[in-house]
Design a protein around this motif. Structure first.
Motif, short mmCIF file in Angstrom:
data_model
loop_
_atom_site.label_atom_id
_atom_site.label_comp_id
_atom_site.label_asym_id
_atom_site.label_seq_id
_atom_site.Cartn_x
_atom_site.Cartn_y
_atom_site.Cartn_z
N LEU A 53 0.59 -1.11 -0.22
CA LEU A 53 0.17 0.04 0.02
C LEU A 53 0.53 1.18 0.22
O LEU A 53 2.10 1.18 1.05
CB LEU A 53 -1.32 -0.08 0.88
CG LEU A 53 -1.99 -1.00 1.55
CD1 LEU A 53 -2.62 -0.69 2.39
CD2 LEU A 53 -2.70 -1.12 0.17
N LEU B 112 -2.67 -1.07 9.37
CA LEU B 112 -2.35 -1.66 8.79
C LEU B 112 -1.13 -2.70 8.52
O LEU B 112 -1.18 -3.48 7.54
CB LEU B 112 -1.88 -0.51 7.54
CG LEU B 112 -3.01 0.29 6.58
CD1 LEU B 112 -2.84 1.86 6.27
CD2 LEU B 112 -4.56 0.05 6.21
N ALA C 290 -2.32 -1.00 -3.80
CA ALA C 290 -3.32 0.72 -3.65
C ALA C 290 -2.59 1.66 -3.33
O ALA C 290 -1.80 1.93 -2.66
CB ALA C 290 -4.55 0.25 -2.79
N VAL D 134 -3.45 4.95 -1.38
CA VAL D 134 -4.87 5.15 -0.33
C VAL D 134 -3.78 6.42 0.34
O VAL D 134 -3.58 7.16 0.69
CB VAL D 134 -3.87 4.04 0.99
CG1 VAL D 134 -5.32 5.10 1.68
CG2 VAL D 134 -4.68 2.84 0.75
N GLY E 9 -7.68 3.68 -2.35
CA GLY E 9 -8.06 3.13 -0.76
C GLY E 9 -8.45 4.77 -0.16
O GLY E 9 -7.13 5.30 -0.32
N THR F 71 -11.02 -1.40 5.96
CA THR F 71 -11.43 -1.59 5.41
C THR F 71 -10.45 -1.20 3.59
O THR F 71 -10.24 -2.40 2.58
CB THR F 71 -12.67 0.04 4.64
OG1 THR F 71 -14.24 -0.47 5.62
CG2 THR F 71 -13.16 -0.08 2.92
N VAL F 72 -9.65 -0.91 3.54
CA VAL F 72 -8.48 -1.04 3.16
C VAL F 72 -8.09 -2.02 2.72
O VAL F 72 -7.16 -3.23 1.54
CB VAL F 72 -7.52 0.11 3.06
CG1 VAL F 72 -6.23 0.07 3.07
CG2 VAL F 72 -7.95 1.65 2.70
N LEU G 34 -11.85 1.53 -2.61
CA LEU G 34 -11.60 -0.07 -1.65
C LEU G 34 -13.17 0.42 -1.02
O LEU G 34 -12.94 1.59 -0.40
CB LEU G 34 -10.35 0.01 -1.54
CG LEU G 34 -9.34 -0.38 -1.96
CD1 LEU G 34 -8.37 -0.77 -0.72
CD2 LEU G 34 -9.44 -1.61 -3.07
N SER G 35 -14.22 -0.30 -1.05
CA SER G 35 -15.00 0.38 -0.48
C SER G 35 -15.95 -1.41 0.61
O SER G 35 -15.72 -2.05 0.04
CB SER G 35 -16.25 1.14 -1.31
OG SER G 35 -15.94 -0.14 -2.10
#
Length: 296
Positions: free
Chosen positions: A5, A29, A61, A63, A86, A113-114, A295-296
């Motif tokens: 990420l 994370l 992703a 973010v 994200g 969520t991420v 991302l959801s």
């Protein structure tokens, strides 16, 4: 195999208070198995360059850890690339994150969520001015009373935070006069009328929860153009607060048009997209269905 990420951070969000939230988010994370690279730019241009470089390296992703302004910047780096976006909301408004159904008041829940890396395609939109580079937006473009309030607020050095927008709103309300707009819808229908504002919405809210276009959806392949026609100032003061419930669209002076492309022309009007200054009208906006992966 751990995910990679790229975490884009705005250290100035919430007056610098966002940095205090960063450490527990990064820890969540990493504890979730992600390899995290933190990106902090010296300024907006440097942050964009770093974000584009990170996206080119194809992380799992990119973010955005911040508010709508940082999301707007991140969209420039990932739209059309397939790299997922994200969002960990840490700004004042977080309207774009809310439109995607993300938890806007719990950064650790957003981090979870991420980590799930559950992606879906949504629309982005492109805004351009003659003789200038265009840019992407994910949320709402405003032109008129609301963008003039933004212009005033951005010139103020005091008071801090959202209070300066209230000061700017009061000052603009005293000075404001209806603006002659020319709005061309899908290159076919043209509206020429005096109006208080014209908004182009890919998502439903802006300005920390104002439901300017309550039926707008980020995945329907369309933009909602909201026109609030000229009304007496006393009527405007009465109607405009309804935007927080979205009931302003029932007023006879308000019309909503669903289009794929719109051109907005008006004198002495500066357009803002996702709360970021774009420049003077005329501007043209067009939707690009599925141009973003979030991302959801």
């Amino acid at each position: 195999m751990s995910s990679h990420l790229a975490l884009l951070v705005n250290p100035a969000a919430r007056g610098g208070r966002t940095l205090r939230l960063l450490e527990p988010v990064v820890r969540r994370l990493r504890d979730g198995g992600a390899e995290v690279s933190v990106i902090v730019g010296d300024d907006a241009a440097d942050a964009l360059e770093r974000a584009c470089t990170a996206a080119a390296e194809r992380p799992d992703a990119l973010v955005a850890f911040g508010g709508d302004g940082l999301v707007h910047l991140a969209v420039q780096a990932v739209a059309g690339t397939g790299v997922p976006l994200g969002i960990i909301p840490a700004g004042t408004g977080n309207d774009i994150a809310a439109a995607y159904g993300l938890p806007v008041k719990d950064q650790l829940a957003a981090a979870d969520t991420v980590l799930r890396l559950r992606a879906r395609a949504v629309d982005a939109a492109w805004i351009e001015r003659a003789g200038a580079d265009g840019e992407w937006f994910a949320g709402v473009v405003c032109c008129g009373f609301d963008s003039r309030v933004n212009e005033r607020a951005n010139r103020l050095t005091w008071p801090p935070g959202m209070a300066k927008y209230l000061v700017a709103l009061a000052a603009e309300l005293r000075a404001f006069r209806p603006i002659p707009f020319r709005v061309t819808l899908d290159g076919e229908e043209t509206l020429e009328r005096e109006a208080m504002l014209v908004s182009v919405a890919n998502t439903g809210t802006y300005g920390a929860g104002m439901r300017i276009s309550p039926d707008a959806r980020p995945d329907d392949g369309l933009l909602d153009v909201v026109v609030l026609g000229a009304v007496p100032k006393a009527e405007f003061v009465r109607v405009f607060p309804r935007v927080y419930k979205g009931t302003h669209v029932r007023h006879p002076a308000v019309s909503v048009h669903r289009v794929r492309e719109v051109r907005v022309e008006a004198p002495d009007v500066v357009a803002y997209a996702d709360g970021e200054r774009v420049g003077a009208a005329p501007v043209t906006c067009r939707v690009e269905p599925g141009a973003l992966t979030v991302l959801s």
